[in-house]
Design a protein around this motif. Structure first.
Motif, mmCIF file in Angstrom:
data_model
loop_
_atom_site.group_PDB
_atom_site.id
_atom_site.type_symbol
_atom_site.label_atom_id
_atom_site.label_comp_id
_atom_site.label_asym_id
_atom_site.label_seq_id
_atom_site.Cartn_x
_atom_site.Cartn_y
_atom_site.Cartn_z
ATOM 1 N N CYS A 333 -4.694 -6.168 13.402
ATOM 2 C CA CYS A 333 -4.533 -5.235 12.278
ATOM 3 C C CYS A 333 -5.889 -4.777 11.755
ATOM 4 C CB CYS A 333 -3.742 -5.896 11.156
ATOM 5 S SG CYS A 333 -2.054 -6.340 11.592
ATOM 6 N N ALA A 334 -6.858 -5.701 11.716
ATOM 7 C CA ALA A 334 -8.185 -5.370 11.196
ATOM 8 C C ALA A 334 -8.884 -4.346 12.067
ATOM 9 C CB ALA A 334 -9.036 -6.645 11.097
ATOM 10 N N VAL A 335 -8.777 -4.515 13.383
ATOM 11 C CA VAL A 335 -9.426 -3.593 14.308
ATOM 12 C C VAL A 335 -8.847 -2.189 14.174
ATOM 13 C CG1 VAL A 335 -9.766 -3.047 16.750
ATOM 14 C CG2 VAL A 335 -10.081 -5.386 15.949
ATOM 15 N N THR A 336 -7.533 -2.116 13.973
ATOM 16 C CA THR A 336 -6.870 -0.813 13.865
ATOM 17 C C THR A 336 -6.822 -0.289 12.438
ATOM 18 O OG1 THR A 336 -4.719 -1.920 13.691
ATOM 19 C CG2 THR A 336 -5.437 -1.238 15.883
ATOM 20 N N GLY A 337 -7.179 -1.137 11.455
ATOM 21 C CA GLY A 337 -7.133 -0.709 10.059
ATOM 22 C C GLY A 337 -5.731 -0.536 9.520
ATOM 23 N N ASN A 338 -4.770 -1.278 10.094
ATOM 24 C CA ASN A 338 -3.363 -1.149 9.702
ATOM 25 C C ASN A 338 -3.059 -2.125 8.569
ATOM 26 O OD1 ASN A 338 -0.497 -1.124 9.573
ATOM 27 N ND2 ASN A 338 -0.410 -0.437 11.709
ATOM 28 N N ILE A 339 -3.192 -1.664 7.323
ATOM 29 C CA ILE A 339 -3.033 -2.532 6.159
ATOM 30 C C ILE A 339 -1.580 -2.945 5.956
ATOM 31 C CG2 ILE A 339 -2.714 -0.666 4.479
ATOM 32 C CD1 ILE A 339 -4.952 -3.689 3.881
ATOM 33 N N GLU A 340 -0.633 -2.033 6.241
ATOM 34 C CA GLU A 340 0.778 -2.344 6.034
ATOM 35 C C GLU A 340 1.233 -3.458 6.972
ATOM 36 O OE1 GLU A 340 -0.408 0.700 6.436
ATOM 37 O OE2 GLU A 340 -0.169 1.480 4.391
ATOM 38 N N ARG A 341 0.833 -3.385 8.224
ATOM 39 C CA ARG A 341 1.214 -4.428 9.186
ATOM 40 C C ARG A 341 0.570 -5.768 8.800
ATOM 41 N NH1 ARG A 341 2.973 -4.496 14.621
ATOM 42 N NH2 ARG A 341 3.837 -2.421 14.191
ATOM 43 N N ALA A 342 -0.656 -5.713 8.309
ATOM 44 C CA ALA A 342 -1.344 -6.940 7.894
ATOM 45 C C ALA A 342 -0.634 -7.594 6.716
ATOM 46 C CB ALA A 342 -2.791 -6.629 7.531
ATOM 47 N N GLN A 343 -0.174 -6.802 5.767
ATOM 48 C CA GLN A 343 0.565 -7.350 4.637
ATOM 49 C C GLN A 343 1.857 -8.006 5.102
ATOM 50 O OE1 GLN A 343 0.769 -3.736 2.336
ATOM 51 N NE2 GLN A 343 -1.012 -4.278 1.068
ATOM 52 N N SER A 344 2.485 -7.413 6.116
ATOM 53 C CA SER A 344 3.692 -8.001 6.686
ATOM 54 C C SER A 344 3.385 -9.344 7.341
ATOM 55 C CB SER A 344 4.300 -7.038 7.715
ATOM 56 O OG SER A 344 5.404 -7.628 8.370
ATOM 57 N N VAL A 345 2.230 -9.440 7.998
ATOM 58 C CA VAL A 345 1.823 -10.703 8.634
ATOM 59 C C VAL A 345 1.632 -11.784 7.571
ATOM 60 C CG1 VAL A 345 -0.030 -11.846 9.904
ATOM 61 C CG2 VAL A 345 0.772 -9.603 10.645
ATOM 62 N N LEU A 346 0.984 -11.441 6.462
ATOM 63 C CA LEU A 346 0.775 -12.418 5.390
ATOM 64 C C LEU A 346 2.101 -12.891 4.798
ATOM 65 C CD1 LEU A 346 -2.314 -11.025 3.437
ATOM 66 C CD2 LEU A 346 -2.226 -12.921 5.052
ATOM 67 N N ARG A 347 3.049 -11.970 4.656
ATOM 68 C CA ARG A 347 4.361 -12.366 4.138
ATOM 69 C C ARG A 347 5.051 -13.321 5.102
ATOM 70 N NH1 ARG A 347 4.490 -6.837 2.494
ATOM 71 N NH2 ARG A 347 5.650 -6.257 4.392
ATOM 72 N N ARG A 348 4.912 -13.053 6.392
ATOM 73 C CA ARG A 348 5.554 -13.926 7.382
ATOM 74 C C ARG A 348 4.870 -15.290 7.416
ATOM 75 N NH1 ARG A 348 7.609 -11.850 13.176
ATOM 76 N NH2 ARG A 348 8.722 -10.533 11.705
ATOM 77 N N MET A 349 3.552 -15.304 7.229
ATOM 78 C CA MET A 349 2.839 -16.585 7.144
ATOM 79 C C MET A 349 3.405 -17.429 6.003
ATOM 80 S SD MET A 349 -1.195 -15.635 7.738
ATOM 81 C CE MET A 349 -1.716 -17.338 7.601
ATOM 82 N N LYS A 350 3.635 -16.786 4.865
ATOM 83 C CA LYS A 350 4.160 -17.501 3.694
ATOM 84 C C LYS A 350 5.562 -18.022 3.967
ATOM 85 C CE LYS A 350 4.883 -16.918 -1.283
ATOM 86 N NZ LYS A 350 4.780 -15.984 -2.433
#
Length: 526
Positions: A333-350
């Motif tokens: 997500c960081a390489v592509t700058g995809n903030i929405e997908r990254a937020q989804s990853v954090l939610r799934r981590m939780k």
């Protein structure tokens, strides 16, 4: 039929004299057809034509002999057609070595492509001993050539002047050993080629990985070595390697620790390679390594799609990803700058109960830089520094300050890369947001140690100060100008700016300090 200017033609094609390119193209066509007998006539035709015309450029060259060698032991397109006796048989590479000796006798020096073709012939003939002999022949040629130069250096002779595409010859030898089941020899070749200064290619790694994955037990430890090399060299798995790794990982996730082979119970994975005999451990390892290797891919969207596909396959087979897997997703997500997908990853981590670590914050910082969204990095930092759980280990204050400061410095570096006014304003605003967001969190959660660290961080404070001063100067909105000026006055009030001598501050920084100081005095007077 006549062509232009009365030149005789055949079916509309003007009649011209063949060149060396013509003959080499003919030899290549024979190779594709698997007709060595016809291909062997090509050099004789070239020699005859050269003698007639006196044109030495028509003599067989390096490409001619390399093509001929590559034609040995190939199956004919028409399997019913009787093979030419000069083919040497489907399992006999002697003809290839005879062609190699002939080209040397004619003064043509073989290169890496030639030896790659020779070794590949031996593989097709299931003669791995001859393949290794071909590799040794190449090394002897290198040694002889290197000794011809009066070099006073004491480096091993094999390190000097690699042959053109020499990696291809090593790769062919590794592939031959892998197909013959000589896994240990293939591994030694992989290590040796690096020692003699030849860099393995992505195809080399793919061939060895295929060998390791098909061996019984699977050589997980050596596979890790290959994947680590690829990561260090910036090599990306090919489509075939990607599919192979994925398939084996899925297979391991569904099998027991032993399988039946030839009526015997054998270990599926190499117990010496991992901490557990459970094949799930090996499967998770393969999934992780595959994701990390894919992150090296330059095509960003394709890379992110594949990384998330690997993750989804892990979930589909009931495997529980750990924090390293999630960090790989955040990296994509960081390489592509995809903030929405990254937020989804954090939610799934939780949801999965995964506690972020320092690596998570590192990827969040990179994403915040690329997406110009500093609040994302601050939210991850808050989770690490404030929400203390039994499993979590809070970041040390100096570490937290270092990583947030690094984001500020990255924003400052981005400013140097653009002269676009609108882009610079966006970056300045983000630097101000980062400063205010970080300082407010430190105060809210009473993180006094981190506050003391940031008060001594000149790079962080100066970058924020310069951003505030610049935004005050360039902004057209009254509210933003006021906010920027107040922020600049707050920053310049830190004790670190009260000394007169700042040897590490550039001219622009000193000017920003002076302007902010004048504003501060004006506020105090009013």
């Amino acid at each position: 039929m006549l062509g232009k200017k009365g030149v005789p033609t055949h079916e509309g094609i003007p009649k011209v004299k063949p060149t060396a390119v013509t003959y080499n193209t003919l030899a290549d066509a024979c190779k594709v057809a698997g007709e060595l007998g016809a291909a062997l006539d090509v050099p004789e035709l070239m020699i005859s034509q050269s003698e007639e015309t006196g044109d030495k450029t028509l003599l067989p060259d390096l490409r001619t002999y390399t093509t001929l060698i590559s034609t040995v032991a190939r199956k004919s397109i028409d399997n019913q057609e009787k093979r030419d006796i000069r083919s040497g048989g489907e399992k006999d590479p002697d003809m290839a070595f005879a062609l190699l000796n002939r080209m040397k006798h004619e003064g043509i020096v073989p290169n890496g492509v030639t030896y790659s073709a020779l070794i590949d012939v031996c593989r097709r003939c299931n003669r791995v001993d001859m393949a290794l002999n071909g590799l040794r022949t190449m090394l002897k040629q290198k040694a002889k050539a290197n000794l011809a130069f009066k070099d006073t250096t004491k480096r091993p002779i094999y390190h000097h002047k690699p042959l053109q595409n020499e990696a291809g010859a090593w790769t062919a030898a590794i592939n031959a050993c892998g197909k013959a089941g000589r896994t240990d020899t293939a591994i030694r070749l992989f290590r040796t080629m690096q020692k003699v200064g030849v860099k393995p290619s992505s195809w080399t790694c793919a061939c060895l990985s295929d060998c390791l994955l098909k061996s019984t037990p699977i050589r997980i430890k050596e596979l890790e070595e290959v994947l680590q090399y690829m990561k260090g060299a910036g090599l990306v798995p090919s489509e075939v390697m990607y599919t192979s790794l994925m398939g084996v990982a899925l297979e391991l996730s569904q099998k027991g620790t032993r399988i039946t082979k030839d009526g015997l119970q054998v270990q599926l994975i190499d117990n010496l390679s991992i901490d557990s005999e459970d094949t799930t451990t090996a499967a998770i390892f393969l999934f992780k390594q595959l994701m990390r290797s894919l992150l090296m891919q330059t095509e960003k969207e394709d890379m992110m799609l594949k990384v998330f596909l690997v993750f989804q396959e892990m979930k589909n087979v009931g495997m529980l990803p750990d924090v390293a897997v999630y960090n790989s997703l955040l990296r994509a997500c960081a390489v592509t700058g995809n903030i929405e997908r990254a937020q989804s990853v954090l939610r799934r981590m939780k949801m999965d109960g995964i506690v972020p670590n320092r690596g998570t914050l590192k990827e969040a910082v990179t994403l915040a830089q690329n997406a110009r969204r500093s609040e994302f990095a601050l939210s991850v930092w808050e989770t690490l520094s404030v929400k203390k759980t039994a499993e979590a280990v809070p970041l040390k204050p100096e570490v937290a300050v270092e990583m947030i400061s690094d984001l500020m410095i990255r924003y400052a570096s981005d400013l140097q890369q653009t002269s676009n006014h609108d882009e610079r304003i966006v970056i300045h605003r983000e630097m101000m947001n980062l400063y205010q967001g970080f300082m407010s969190k430190l105060e809210e959660f009473e993180l006094h140690d981190a506050s003391e660290e940031i008060a001594q961080n000149l790079a962080f404070l100066l970058a924020a100060l310069k951003a505030a001063v610049s935004c005050e100067f360039h902004s057209e909105a009254i509210e933003e100008k006021t906010r920027s000026r107040e922020l600049a006055c707050e920053i310049v009030g830190f004790e670190i700016f009260q000394t007169e001598h700042h040897p590490d501050i550039d001219r622009a920084g000193k000017k920003a300090i002076q302007l902010a100081t004048n504003w501060l005095y004006a506020f105090e007077v009013s």
